[in-house]
Motif scaffolding. Structure first.
Motif, PDB file in Angstrom:
ATOM      1  N   UNK A 117       0.220  -1.235   0.110  1.00  0.00           N
ATOM      2  CA  UNK A 117      -0.115  -0.135  -0.022  1.00  0.00           C
ATOM      3  C   UNK A 117       0.720   0.969  -0.031  1.00  0.00           C
ATOM      4  N   UNK A 118       1.773   1.158   0.443  1.00  0.00           N
ATOM      5  CA  UNK A 118       2.977   2.836   0.851  1.00  0.00           C
ATOM      6  C   UNK A 118       3.450   2.448  -0.900  1.00  0.00           C
ATOM      7  N   UNK A 119       3.873   1.732  -1.512  1.00  0.00           N
ATOM      8  CA  UNK A 119       4.297   2.063  -2.691  1.00  0.00           C
ATOM      9  C   UNK A 119       2.978   2.855  -3.761  1.00  0.00           C
ATOM     10  N   UNK A 120       1.717   2.112  -3.533  1.00  0.00           N
ATOM     11  CA  UNK A 120       0.472   1.976  -4.417  1.00  0.00           C
ATOM     12  C   UNK A 120       0.674   3.974  -3.519  1.00  0.00           C
ATOM     13  N   UNK A 121       0.766   4.057  -2.574  1.00  0.00           N
ATOM     14  CA  UNK A 121       0.343   5.539  -2.102  1.00  0.00           C
ATOM     15  C   UNK A 121       1.260   6.983  -3.263  1.00  0.00           C
ATOM     16  N   UNK A 122       2.768   6.068  -3.297  1.00  0.00           N
ATOM     17  CA  UNK A 122       3.822   7.078  -3.333  1.00  0.00           C
ATOM     18  C   UNK A 122       3.307   7.710  -5.711  1.00  0.00           C
ATOM     19  N   UNK A 123       3.063   6.093  -5.782  1.00  0.00           N
ATOM     20  CA  UNK A 123       2.270   6.019  -7.437  1.00  0.00           C
ATOM     21  C   UNK A 123       0.966   7.419  -7.803  1.00  0.00           C
ATOM     22  N   UNK A 124       0.908   7.027  -7.021  1.00  0.00           N
ATOM     23  CA  UNK A 124      -0.600   7.561  -6.801  1.00  0.00           C
ATOM     24  C   UNK A 124      -0.796   8.785  -6.764  1.00  0.00           C
ATOM     25  N   UNK A 125       0.473   9.858  -6.419  1.00  0.00           N
ATOM     26  CA  UNK A 125       0.648  10.805  -6.855  1.00  0.00           C
ATOM     27  C   UNK A 125       1.228  11.757  -7.698  1.00  0.00           C
ATOM     28  N   UNK A 126       1.702  10.712  -8.882  1.00  0.00           N
ATOM     29  CA  UNK A 126       1.804  10.408 -10.778  1.00  0.00           C
ATOM     30  C   UNK A 126       0.561  10.153 -11.486  1.00  0.00           C
TER      31      UNK A 126
END
Length: 317
Positions: A262-271
């Motif tokens: 989920x942490x990676x999902x949150x990071x890539x959601x920014x782009x």
């Protein structure tokens, strides 16, 4: 809703089907039956081959006689072939990469299943049959996950289906996927051979020493601040193979709802990313009619391209 119950059927296997696993054969025959129900009747011995109980991994042989039991399932009265006026069906016409008398190659969108069932009224194959009503034969050559986008082969002749599936069995088809993985993928990690074991009830796959031999080759395409774009080329064709091998190495795919972080999902959601970043980008196989090598490419959708551009900007800061 009405409840329908099928009758006992007996099916004799010919040379066209020989070599296919019984569970996959039943999934093709019983289009609207959930996978869990298919495995249940196999487990209970209600499916018989030559009057004997068999396991889901049994490979059919020419001349086998299969007993398919009555299966009771709810079905909508109004359920019919998908209309070509539906937006999702009509849009697939624009996703065709290549078509001739032998095969059709689709750049399948993410979110579109390859076939209907398990609550889905239709998938890519049903949609293509609706768009090609005069086609006498249209069958999936292989499958890719619902949330994976990219190349999907559909045979337009039984001879083409046999030819292409033989290439997949013999591992002469080259498939390359693009995957966005978390963190910095090691450049020296070019191959993962961890054996994979699938839970037939919920389809979750895990690395397990008792699993089937599996191999995926990886190549770094581009590095970002907290992610890596890799090319993943599966040598074997296990369920969720790329996704599980990447997770096993500590670099799960972006927006993987089963094996992700989920942490990676949150990071890539920014782009702007909000879908599984796994795209079947390239394929090489021998044409079933002309016997010449085919190399096809499927462009990534704009959302994936924009996400990569956003990651480049974050990396350059």
């Amino acid at each position: 809703m009405t409840e329908q119950k099928s009758k006992v059927r007996f099916i004799e296997i010919d040379d066209d089907i020989a070599g296919q696993r019984i569970d996959n054969f039943l999934r093709n025959q019983l289009k609207n039956v959930p996978k869990s129900m298919i495995y249940r009747v196999l487990r209970k011995g209600e499916v018989r081959v030559n009057k004997k109980r068999i396991k889901p991994e049994y490979k059919l042989q020419a001349g086998d006689l299969i007993r398919v039991p009555p299966i009771r399932l709810p079905e909508r009265d109004e359920q019919v072939a998908p209309s070509t006026k539906l937006d999702k069906v009509a849009e697939l016409e624009n996703c065709i990469l290549y078509e001739d008398d032998h095969l059709l190659v689709l750049n399948k969108p993410s979110g579109t299943a390859v076939h209907g069932g398990s609550g889905l009224q239709f998938g890519a194959i049903e949609a293509m049959r609706a768009l090609r009503p005069k086609a006498r034969f249209l069958e999936l050559v292989h499958r890719i996950d619902r949330d994976t986008s990219g190349i999907l082969l559909i045979a337009k002749k039984r001879s083409a289906l046999r030819h292409l599936q033989a290439q997949f069995r013999e591992k002469t088809v080259r498939k390359d996927y693009y995957a966005l993985v978390m963190g910095e993928w090691p450049a020296k990690q070019r191959k993962v051979t961890a054996p994979l074991l699938k839970n037939e009830v919920n389809s979750i796959v895990r690395v397990n020493p008792n699993g089937k031999p599996s191999e995926t080759r990886f190549k770094v395409i581009e590095r970002f601040a907290e992610a890596t774009l890799v090319q993943a080329s599966p040598v074997t064709g296990r369920t969720h193979q790329i996704r599980v091998h990447a997770q096993y190495m500590g670099h799960p795919l972006a927006w993987d709802d089963r094996y992700g972080d989920p942490r990676f999902d949150a990071y890539t959601k920014q782009v702007g990313l909000n879908r599984l970043f796994l795209h079947a980008a390239k394929i090489r196989f021998v044409h079933p009619g002309r016997e010449e090598t085919m190399d096809l490419d499927a462009p990534m959708e704009a959302k994936l391209q924009r996400a990569l551009e956003g990651l480049r900007k974050k990396t350059d800061k």
